[in-house]
Design a protein around this motif. Structure first.
Motif, PDB file in Angstrom:
ATOM      1  N   PRO A 338       0.839  -1.199   0.000  1.00  0.00           N
ATOM      2  CA  PRO A 338       0.000   0.000   0.000  1.00  0.00           C
ATOM      3  C   PRO A 338       0.875   1.250   0.000  1.00  0.00           C
ATOM      4  O   PRO A 338       1.956   1.268   0.611  1.00  0.00           O
ATOM      5  N   VAL A 339       0.423   2.303  -0.664  1.00  0.00           N
ATOM      6  CA  VAL A 339       1.283   3.464  -0.806  1.00  0.00           C
ATOM      7  C   VAL A 339       0.454   4.700  -1.137  1.00  0.00           C
ATOM      8  O   VAL A 339      -0.638   4.612  -1.697  1.00  0.00           O
ATOM      9  N   GLU A 340       0.981   5.849  -0.783  1.00  0.00           N
ATOM     10  CA  GLU A 340       0.484   7.139  -1.263  1.00  0.00           C
ATOM     11  C   GLU A 340       1.674   7.968  -1.691  1.00  0.00           C
ATOM     12  O   GLU A 340       2.818   7.689  -1.307  1.00  0.00           O
ATOM     13  N   ALA A 601     -10.237   9.468   3.500  1.00  0.00           N
ATOM     14  CA  ALA A 601     -10.639   9.626   4.900  1.00  0.00           C
ATOM     15  C   ALA A 601     -10.480   8.311   5.656  1.00  0.00           C
ATOM     16  O   ALA A 601     -11.049   7.290   5.281  1.00  0.00           O
ATOM     17  N   GLY A 602      -9.667   8.344   6.703  1.00  0.00           N
ATOM     18  CA  GLY A 602      -9.477   7.169   7.551  1.00  0.00           C
ATOM     19  C   GLY A 602      -8.428   6.203   7.057  1.00  0.00           C
ATOM     20  O   GLY A 602      -8.158   5.192   7.718  1.00  0.00           O
ATOM     21  N   THR A 603      -7.796   6.468   5.912  1.00  0.00           N
ATOM     22  CA  THR A 603      -6.805   5.535   5.366  1.00  0.00           C
ATOM     23  C   THR A 603      -5.579   6.299   4.898  1.00  0.00           C
ATOM     24  O   THR A 603      -5.674   7.197   4.065  1.00  0.00           O
ATOM     25  N   ASN A 604      -4.423   5.940   5.430  1.00  0.00           N
ATOM     26  CA  ASN A 604      -3.153   6.495   4.980  1.00  0.00           C
ATOM     27  C   ASN A 604      -2.475   5.462   4.088  1.00  0.00           C
ATOM     28  O   ASN A 604      -1.830   4.537   4.557  1.00  0.00           O
ATOM     29  N   GLY A 605      -2.642   5.605   2.802  1.00  0.00           N
ATOM     30  CA  GLY A 605      -1.998   4.681   1.871  1.00  0.00           C
ATOM     31  C   GLY A 605      -2.863   3.475   1.579  1.00  0.00           C
ATOM     32  O   GLY A 605      -3.297   2.763   2.492  1.00  0.00           O
ATOM     33  N   THR A 606      -3.133   3.243   0.306  1.00  0.00           N
ATOM     34  CA  THR A 606      -3.963   2.119  -0.093  1.00  0.00           C
ATOM     35  C   THR A 606      -3.254   1.316  -1.173  1.00  0.00           C
ATOM     36  O   THR A 606      -2.415   1.846  -1.920  1.00  0.00           O
ATOM     37  N   ALA A 607      -3.587   0.041  -1.276  1.00  0.00           N
ATOM     38  CA  ALA A 607      -3.052  -0.835  -2.324  1.00  0.00           C
ATOM     39  C   ALA A 607      -3.972  -0.865  -3.544  1.00  0.00           C
ATOM     40  O   ALA A 607      -3.707  -1.592  -4.509  1.00  0.00           O
ATOM     41  N   LEU A 608      -5.022  -0.042  -3.532  1.00  0.00           N
ATOM     42  CA  LEU A 608      -6.036  -0.059  -4.578  1.00  0.00           C
ATOM     43  C   LEU A 608      -5.433   0.323  -5.937  1.00  0.00           C
ATOM     44  O   LEU A 608      -4.678   1.287  -6.056  1.00  0.00           O
ATOM     45  N   ALA A 609      -5.785  -0.430  -6.979  1.00  0.00           N
ATOM     46  CA  ALA A 609      -5.350  -0.153  -8.346  1.00  0.00           C
ATOM     47  C   ALA A 609      -6.533  -0.368  -9.279  1.00  0.00           C
ATOM     48  O   ALA A 609      -7.228  -1.385  -9.180  1.00  0.00           O
ATOM     49  N   GLN A 610      -6.752   0.596 -10.163  1.00  0.00           N
ATOM     50  CA  GLN A 610      -7.912   0.549 -11.064  1.00  0.00           C
ATOM     51  C   GLN A 610      -7.501   0.977 -12.464  1.00  0.00           C
ATOM     52  O   GLN A 610      -6.504   1.689 -12.638  1.00  0.00           O
ATOM     53  N   VAL A 611      -8.283   0.566 -13.457  1.00  0.00           N
ATOM     54  CA  VAL A 611      -8.012   0.933 -14.841  1.00  0.00           C
ATOM     55  C   VAL A 611      -9.310   1.374 -15.503  1.00  0.00           C
ATOM     56  O   VAL A 611     -10.379   0.816 -15.245  1.00  0.00           O
TER      57      VAL A 611
END
Length: 617
Positions: A338-340, A601-611
């Motif tokens: 997970p990253v930002e 909101a409530g999350t520092n860094g996510t692994a989410l990936a979308q296209v």
């Protein structure tokens, strides 16, 4: 007889075959950049068209002529033709749009401030084509904004295109780019040995080698040539989208394959018919792939049959790996880390997510490089950065990936790293003139342009620097206003758009801007607040939309999910992100838009990936 074997010469349609080649590279107006590719474009394309074993055209060339001469030559060329004549008209020059969005082809005497009286208008070309008796006319337009070739532009609509007014049976228009894009000159150009443009060079290669004969029947149709050009141009760059607009009945053959048809015996196994989306006249005709389009130049029957068998085996896999266009964002495999605030770019048909903020306690920078391969729909770990960084900028040139600046454990840095192959190691390159974190950068086709960010004191800066081909950073202007956490996108032909961002001046609040600055090779144009005020958005040139920001954080702290674009378009607006967020990375790979990581909101860094796969027809 050649080499002891018979070569079958495939017949072309009856009727006279004539081509008019118009190329303009030198301009009197100092506002118009001198072009080197058109000379090579004209010479090489004329040579292949005139070859009797390929196209057998009677070719007339008009090189570096004033607009009035070009207009007269065109009118004379199209006059007195027969219905069965095959006519080809080709332009390689500056394509210019006026304030109403109308397209003009530039002659040597064209003036930017007086296009209507000194340029060759697309309306005039269309009128001459409509007046011609021939029912087989091909227009090839290798110029910027060539997708805006139109019979009648709609006032104020800069996205007007060919499809809106193309009329008349037997008309084909193939364009190097869409209505909002530039067209690329050749790589490694010099005045002594100019190379053809990407579009024309691909056409010449496809016809001269026979590679454009995708069904291997010994002839090259207009559809086959477009398929070949589209595939190869898009493989080279995601910033140029060739278009095909046609009003035809039946198949129009442009040329022969120089070495004759390929014998496909023994017969390949029957395959299901391709799925073809009907062309409805509302956009360019996109690639339609008959199964034999996958067959390249094959000289031996055994190889041809083996290729057909291989295609049958992989057809299902290809369909799964490259799904059709969607009207929404599709979630792909989550990132391993997970990253930002990572630096994100596309390189060698893969997506690179470089460094970023670690969401774990301590929230330090990362040296991890995560690589997504759409062909396998999976993530892997690439070569790690020498130093952990977040809020860096990533840029892909023709050969390499650059990571510029960023925030290390001890603050903003001036370091620049370069990666020359996906499996290589990072090398230290020419550093930025000063330390910068949370800036933005893009490659304009010749230079890397970097702007904004914060210095080691944490203050937002306005300086713009350009890394020239000789390896020097030079001043290129200033942003207005100074800001950090902005994003950048490029047309790949001298323009970089810097969008959004914020400026914290030590006060309790923060100023968030929707400002846009366009950096060209002649200076900086300030467009002002033309976008919603957003901090830490992603940015890219979205196909069919132009320069856009994706997501971001609003001045009141709310997170945005929209895709907001600088230029208007008649295409439907891309859908909102399913998850509003900021600090995400956005990049375009093979015409598809990827959005990865970020915070909400409530999350520092996510692994989410979308296209998001833009519609193609």
């Amino acid at each position: 007889m050649t080499g002891g074997t018979d070569r079958v010469v495939m017949p072309l349609e009856s009727g006279r075959r004539a081509a008019l080649i118009v190329a303009t590279g030198h301009y009197a107006d100092p506002e118009l950049q001198q072009l080197r590719a058109p000379v090579a474009d004209a010479e090489q394309f004329a040579a292949v068209l005139a070859r009797p074993d390929i196209a057998a055209f009677e070719v007339r060339t008009v090189i570096d002529a004033p607009a009035r001469v070009i207009a007269r030559e065109l009118q004379q060329f199209l006059a007195g033709r027969g219905r069965n004549d095959l006519l080809l008209v080709y332009f390689s020059c500056h394509g210019l749009k006026d304030v109403d969005g109308s397209l003009y082809f530039a002659g040597t005497d064209t003036e930017m401030d007086f296009l209507a009286s000194t340029g060759v208008s697309a309306a005039f070309v269309n009128e001459r084509v409509d007046a011609c008796r021939s029912n087989r006319i091909i227009l090839l337009l290798d110029c910027c904004y060539s997708g805006a070739f139109t019979k009648s532009a709609t006032k104020g609509d800069l996205s007007v295109g060919v499809q809106e007014r193309l009329q008349g049976q037997g008309r084909v228009v193939m364009t190097a780019s869409n209505a909002m894009e530039y067209a690329f000159e050749g790589h490694h150009l010099s005045m002594e040995a100019p190379a053809p443009s990407l579009f024309t060079g691909t056409i010449v290669r496809g016809l001269s080698t026979g590679e454009a004969d995708r069904d291997c029947d010994g002839r090259v149709s207009v559809d086959e040539l477009y398929d070949y050009v589209y595939d190869n141009v898009r493989r080279e760059t995601s910033n140029q989208t060739p278009g095909l607009f046609a009003s035809l009945s039946g198949t129009l053959y442009l040329a022969r394959r120089p070495d004759g048809p390929v014998d496909l015996e023994p017969t390949a196994p029957a395959l299901p018919p391709p799925v073809v989306v009907p062309y409805r006249g509302t956009g360019p005709r996109r690639r339609q792939r008959p199964w034999m389009h996958w067959l390249r130049r094959r000289r031996r029957p055994a190889i041809a049959a083996a290729c057909a068998l291989l295609l049958a085996a992989v057809t299902v896999t290809v369909a799964l790996v490259w799904p059709p266009a969607t009207s929404s964002w599709t979630r792909i495999a989550d990132m391993p880390q997970p990253v930002e605030a990572a630096a994100v770019t596309s390189y060698r048909d893969r997506l690179f997510v470089i460094g970023g903020v670690n969401p774990a306690p301590g929230r330090g920078p990362l040296s991890t490089v995560q690589v997504y391969d759409p062909a396998t729909a999976s993530w892997s770990i690439g070569p790690a950065l020498p130093v952990a960084l977040n809020h860096a900028a990533a840029v892909t040139t023709r050969d390499s990936v650059y990571v510029l600046g960023g925030i290390a454990a001890d603050g903003s840095t001036d370091t620049v790293y370069r990666l020359d192959s996906p499996d290589g190691q990072w090398q230290v390159d020419q550093p930025l003139p000063e330390a910068r974190g949370a800036g933005a950068a893009a490659f304009d086709g010749e230079r890397i342009v970097f702007a904004g960010g914060v210095d080691r004191a944490g203050l937002a800066r306005a300086e713009v620097w350009a890394l020239t081909p000789d390896g020097r950073w030079t001043p290129a202007g200033e942003l207005e206003p100074a800001r950090e956490k902005l994003t950048a996108a490029t047309d790949g032909y001298g323009g970089v758009w810097f969008m959004g961002g914020r400026d914290i001046r030590g006060a309790p609040g923060e100023a968030t801007y929707g400002s846009v600055d366009i950096v060209t090779r002649t200076g900086v144009q300030h467009l002002g607040r033309t976008l919603p005020a957003l901090s830490a958005p992603g940015g890219a040139q979205v196909p069919g939309q132009g320069m856009c920001v994706v997501g971001g954080q609003e001045p009141d702290g709310q997170f945005n999910a929209g895709v907001h674009c600088v230029e208007g378009t008649t295409e439907p607006r891309p859908p909102d992100l399913p998850r509003p967020r900021a600090g995400l990375g956005v990049a375009v790979l093979r015409g598809e838009v990827y959005a990865v990581g970020g915070y909400y909101a409530g999350t520092n860094g996510t692994a989410l990936a979308q296209v998001y796969r833009p519609p193609t027809g």
